[in-house]
Design an enzyme around this catalytic site. Structure first.
Site, PDB file in Angstrom:
ATOM      1  N   ASP A   1      -2.558 -13.711  38.940  1.00  0.00           N
ATOM      2  CA  ASP A   1      -1.638 -13.927  37.818  1.00  0.00           C
ATOM      3  C   ASP A   1      -0.180 -13.904  38.236  1.00  0.00           C
ATOM      4  O   ASP A   1       0.659 -14.585  37.642  1.00  0.00           O
ATOM      5  CB  ASP A   1      -1.871 -12.870  36.731  1.00  0.00           C
ATOM      6  CG  ASP A   1      -3.077 -13.186  35.863  1.00  0.00           C
ATOM      7  OD1 ASP A   1      -3.822 -14.129  36.204  1.00  0.00           O
ATOM      8  OD2 ASP A   1      -3.287 -12.490  34.848  1.00  0.00           O
TER       9      ASP A   1
ATOM     10  N   SER B   1     -14.903  -4.737  39.234  1.00  0.00           N
ATOM     11  CA  SER B   1     -14.185  -3.600  38.671  1.00  0.00           C
ATOM     12  C   SER B   1     -12.791  -3.445  39.290  1.00  0.00           C
ATOM     13  O   SER B   1     -11.938  -4.307  39.129  1.00  0.00           O
ATOM     14  CB  SER B   1     -15.035  -2.337  38.861  1.00  0.00           C
ATOM     15  OG  SER B   1     -14.533  -1.262  38.133  1.00  0.00           O
TER      16      SER B   1
ATOM     17  N   LYS C   1     -16.518  -7.441  35.814  1.00  0.00           N
ATOM     18  CA  LYS C   1     -16.591  -6.119  35.177  1.00  0.00           C
ATOM     19  C   LYS C   1     -15.172  -5.701  34.797  1.00  0.00           C
ATOM     20  O   LYS C   1     -14.432  -5.164  35.604  1.00  0.00           O
ATOM     21  CB  LYS C   1     -17.218  -5.079  36.096  1.00  0.00           C
ATOM     22  CG  LYS C   1     -17.346  -3.693  35.455  1.00  0.00           C
ATOM     23  CD  LYS C   1     -17.999  -2.709  36.397  1.00  0.00           C
ATOM     24  CE  LYS C   1     -18.114  -1.325  35.765  1.00  0.00           C
ATOM     25  NZ  LYS C   1     -16.808  -0.648  35.621  1.00  0.00           N
TER      26      LYS C   1
END
Length: 387
Positions: free
Chosen positions: A307, A296, A321
């Site tokens: 990224d 999460s 999640k």
């Protein structure tokens, strides 16, 4: 003796006629076409009527309404959407604030079992000998297998000074262990960020156990402390971090992510939302430790690091999640935790039920006292600093 038919036409009939009208209003407000669902709606009214008039025991209307709401939310087949009774709702807010009355353990769901992620030093759980990896099978007399996280937390918390019994399964033992001694609830204030300079190095090491209202400020304090000690690199440990507050994760990420997006929130209704960084404030080489318990909000931070190239992920794939829950207050102190959006990484990757792959795969060694993932991270950090 009055017949069942006359009873239904009498007081009970009037009661459930009113109930039926209320249900119709609710269904209309939700945009559900009664023309195609009238039979199901009729069944609902009939079941309520039968329970109130034919069931052996007297049932409070509030109990029936709560059961209906739980059933409605349960029909979504979404383990993250949960109806929160007043007690559970209040305890959820305590958890978010980071201070509560309980045992001092961080728990998560692993392979559908309630599993101890961490027992905090000096707390009732730690004193009783509960350790990470213990599987909680019972809370008092309640079976904990398949239990949702909010209910489990509410059962383990309570008034300071009260007792709770946990039944624990541990890999090293063949019989369940019962912890009854010293499991007396205390006022718990859990730090979510702890740090140190690794011995013999100039490397800072910070563990983030979960994300609460206090985590961002705790991270700033720990970074300031580490920088005073002139560390040259930072290892951020998100292993077994089950997540928490989205905003807390975003604010922590702002310390490490270069200018640009941190996460995109993709809603079914309304405008999507972007959370961005104005530029990293911690100018240190970064390595982030992840594993299957990183979930999460922890994955929001890990995904942004990967990224944007802000650091190197070391460990194994995260939990996966990638959805966001919103907590809505209801009347009488209750609440509804409902999945309302999904989140996407800065490159707009959807990681739900997929997870985030590490840049450097390091499998943990079972039954070993060595932390090979941390050792590998230290080795890589030394190379970064030297380079």
């Amino acid at each position: 003796m009055e017949s069942k038919q006359s009873f239904f036409r009498g007081r009970g009939g009037r009661l459930f006629s009113v109930l039926a009208v209320l249900i119709v209003i609710v269904f209309l407000a939700g945009g559900i076409l009664l023309a195609t669902n009238y039979k199901h709606l009729g069944n609902l009214v009939k079941v309520v009527t039968l329970v109130r008039t034919q069931y052996l025991q007297t049932v409070d209307t509030t109990q029936l309404v709560d059961g209906a709401i739980k059933g409605m939310v349960g029909s979504l087949n979404d383990p993250y959407s949960v109806y929160l009774d007043p007690k559970t709702y209040a305890q959820l807010h305590e958890q978010i604030k980071g201070s509560f009355g309980g045992l001092g353990i961080l728990v998560g769901i692993k392979d559908q079992y309630l599993t101890v992620v961490r027992a905090y030093k000096g707390t009732p759980a730690a004193k009783a000998g509960i350790v990470a990896g213990d599987v909680i099978t019972k809370i008092d007399d309640r079976d904990a297998r398949g239990i949702d996280l909010e209910t489990a937390i509410s059962l383990m918390r309570g008034e300071v000074g009260s007792k709770v019994t946990l039944t624990i399964d541990r890999k090293e033992t063949t019989e369940p262990l019962q912890f009854t001694r010293e499991l007396i609830r205390e006022e718990i204030s859990v730090p979510t960020v702890e740090s140190q300079v690794l011995p013999g190095t100039a490397i800072g090491y910070a563990v983030v156990s979960q994300f609460t209202e206090h985590t961002s400020e705790e991270m700033k304090e720990n970074l300031a402390k580490l920088q005073k000690e002139q560390v040259k690199g930072l290892i951020l440990d998100l292993r077994d971090n089950p997540g928490g507050e989205l905003i807390a994760a975003v604010n922590v990420a702002k310390n490490f992510i270069p200018k640009g997006p941190i996460v995109f929130i993709d809603y079914r209704f309304g405008r999507d939302q972007e959370f961005s960084s104005e530029g990293r404030t911690a100018q240190l080489p970064l390595i982030v430790l992840i594993n299957g318990g990183s979930a999460s909000a922890a994955e929001i931070l890990a995904g942004a690091v990967k990224d944007t190239g802000a650091g190197t992920l070391v460990g194994v794939k995260t939990f996966g999640k990638g959805i966001v829950q919103t907590v809505f207050p209801l009347d009488n102190g209750a609440g509804l935790k409902l999945t309302t959006a999904r989140y996407l990484t800065p490159n707009r990757n959807d990681i739900h039920e997929i997870g985030i792959q590490p840049d450097v795969l390091v499998q943990p060694e079972e039954n070993s006292v060595l932390d090979v993932q941390l050792d590998r991270a230290v080795e890589l950090m030394k190379q970064k600093i030297a380079g």
